[in-house]
Design a protein around this motif. Structure first.
Motif, PDB file in Angstrom:
ATOM      1  N   GLN A 193      41.560  46.357  30.769  1.00 36.74           N
ATOM      2  CA  GLN A 193      42.207  45.272  31.503  1.00 36.74           C
ATOM      3  C   GLN A 193      41.675  43.903  31.105  1.00 36.74           C
ATOM      4  O   GLN A 193      42.403  42.910  31.171  1.00 36.74           O
ATOM      5  CB  GLN A 193      42.019  45.465  33.010  1.00 36.74           C
ATOM      6  N   SER A 194      40.406  43.842  30.717  1.00 35.44           N
ATOM      7  CA  SER A 194      39.787  42.561  30.389  1.00 35.44           C
ATOM      8  C   SER A 194      39.112  42.663  29.022  1.00 35.44           C
ATOM      9  O   SER A 194      38.004  43.202  28.922  1.00 35.44           O
ATOM     10  CB  SER A 194      38.764  42.165  31.461  1.00 35.44           C
ATOM     11  N   PRO A 251      40.251  41.500  36.854  1.00 33.67           N
ATOM     12  CA  PRO A 251      40.308  40.994  35.475  1.00 33.67           C
ATOM     13  C   PRO A 251      39.546  39.687  35.325  1.00 33.67           C
ATOM     14  O   PRO A 251      39.485  38.867  36.239  1.00 33.67           O
ATOM     15  CB  PRO A 251      41.816  40.801  35.235  1.00 33.67           C
TER      16      PRO A 251
END
Length: 208
Positions: free
Chosen positions: A92-93, A58
């Motif tokens: 996730q990011s 991340p």
């Protein structure tokens, strides 16, 4: 006497063969699929898995990067020469995107550009994705070549067609009315007239 010597020689031969056969089996090279499996090193697989995990780690992006990310076009995009790319956001990011083209997969992050163009990069591979109003392109800045060009989603295609019908004036040309992309997604919705050029003042003739 001769019989005893023959028996002793026979016994020696049998002992020699008994020890030679296991030794041959131990030093016999492995062939076929079994031998191929033993040659594969698990170290390379572990390094590859670690690299992929690091690429997917991340990341936290700046507000400027997130502002650029909000303008990135996602989905399947057709390019010239029959190429096709797929841009998907990283769950996730926020702000990072995955671009897939064939067997290649890049993790791209927004880069602040002075030109105002939407630019995404993957530093490890040198991949650069540049998104303009009328097209996008994928380049490798380390190798100095384009990997995909003339990539257009439906909105970009509309802008490209509008520019073909109403080409933008050059630096020496008089400005013309042009279709300008308005609203989200870059869809062409409005015809905006450019202002007429100011008339040049005539220089006064010098009196003799």
């Amino acid at each position: 006497m001769k019989m005893m010597m023959k028996k002793q020689l026979l016994s020696c031969l049998l002992l020699t063969l008994a020890f030679a056969v296991p030794a041959a089996e131990v030093f016999q090279p492995q062939t076929g699929k079994a031998g191929a499996k033993t040659k594969r090193s698990p170290v390379k697989a572990a390094v590859r898995a670690t690299t992929e995990q690091q690429a997917l780690a991340p990341v936290v992006l700046s507000p400027e990067q997130l502002a650029i990310a909000s303008k990135v076009l996602v989905g399947t995009i057709n390019c010239e020469l029959g190429l096709m790319v797929t841009m998907t956001p990283d769950a996730q990011s926020p702000g990072r995107f995955f671009l897939e083209m064939g067997r290649k997969r890049y993790a791209l992050e927004p880069v602040v550009s002075s030109t105002g163009a939407i630019r995404l990069e993957e530093q490890a591979s040198g991949a650069v994705w540049i998104q303009l109003g009328n097209k996008s392109m994928l380049m490798n800045q380390k190798e100095g070549k384009r990997l995909a060009d003339e990539c257009m989603n439906p909105d970009q295609l509309l802008v490209a067609q509008a520019l073909e019908r109403n080409p933008q004036p050059g630096l020496l040309d008089a400005p013309k009315d042009a279709l300008v992309p308005v609203g989200s997604g870059g869809a062409v919705q409005e015809l905006v007239p450019n202002p007429e050029p100011k008339a040049k003042l005539k220089s006064k003739t010098k009196l003799k």
